[in-house]
Enzyme design. Structure first.
Site, short mmCIF file in Angstrom:
data_model
loop_
_atom_site.label_atom_id
_atom_site.label_comp_id
_atom_site.label_asym_id
_atom_site.label_seq_id
_atom_site.Cartn_x
_atom_site.Cartn_y
_atom_site.Cartn_z
N TYR A 129 9.20 3.85 45.27
CA TYR A 129 8.09 4.45 44.53
C TYR A 129 7.78 5.85 45.06
O TYR A 129 7.53 6.77 44.27
CB TYR A 129 6.86 3.55 44.57
N GLU A 168 0.75 -1.92 42.07
CA GLU A 168 0.43 -2.56 43.34
C GLU A 168 1.74 -3.08 43.90
O GLU A 168 2.58 -3.58 43.15
CB GLU A 168 -0.52 -3.75 43.13
#
Length: 153
Positions: free
Chosen positions: A120, A108
């Site tokens: 990411y 998250e």
């Protein structure tokens, strides 16, 4: 490097993680030193870290259950950002998870943390959902992402 819980000094390592986290996050560490220690003591927790001049300057902590893992905490000191340490930590983590036959790595991240989102994405993570109002100080949505470990080359 991989932190070997059976050979390491857990309270000292928890303190080092907390100090990095306190400096790396704009709103201070999301975890207390005690929470780091408690996580280190949990079955399935694993930490990867980078040392410079004998001090921890970055780390990535995960929690693994069966064939899934989740990034619990990931930080690099501001003065060491953009030197490839995050990529190094991620590569070590993924290599470890492949050896452990983990299929999926979840995380998250704050919706407004564009640098982390881009990092990411560059490392193969895909957005799979969101959580409204998940973060506090300030309140912000979380972007949920996943990486298929076995597809990483």
């Amino acid at each position: 490097m991989y932190f070997n819980k059976s050979a390491g000094n857990l309270p000292a390592f928890a303190r080092a993680l907390f100090l990095v986290s306190a400096e790396a996050y704009p709103t201070g560490s999301p975890w207390t030193e005690k929470q780091f220690l408690e996580h280190l003591l949990q079955h399935g927790s694993h930490y990867f870290f980078v040392l410079k001049a004998g001090a921890v300057v970055g780390y990535l902590g995960i929690q693994t259950v069966l064939d899934e893992s989740e990034i619990m905490n990931f930080a690099v000191l501001p003065s060491y950002k953009r030197l490839g340490l995050g990529k190094q930590l991620m590569a070590e983590c993924v290599s470890f998870l492949k050896q452990e036959a983990v299929q999926t790595l979840f995380l998250e991240v704050r919706e407004g943390n564009i640098a982390a989102l881009n990092f990411y994405k560059r490392n193969g993570f895909k957005k799979i959902g969101s959580r409204s109002g998940y973060y506090h100080h300030p309140v912000e949505d979380a972007v949920l992402m996943s990486l298929n470990i076995q597809e990483v080359t």
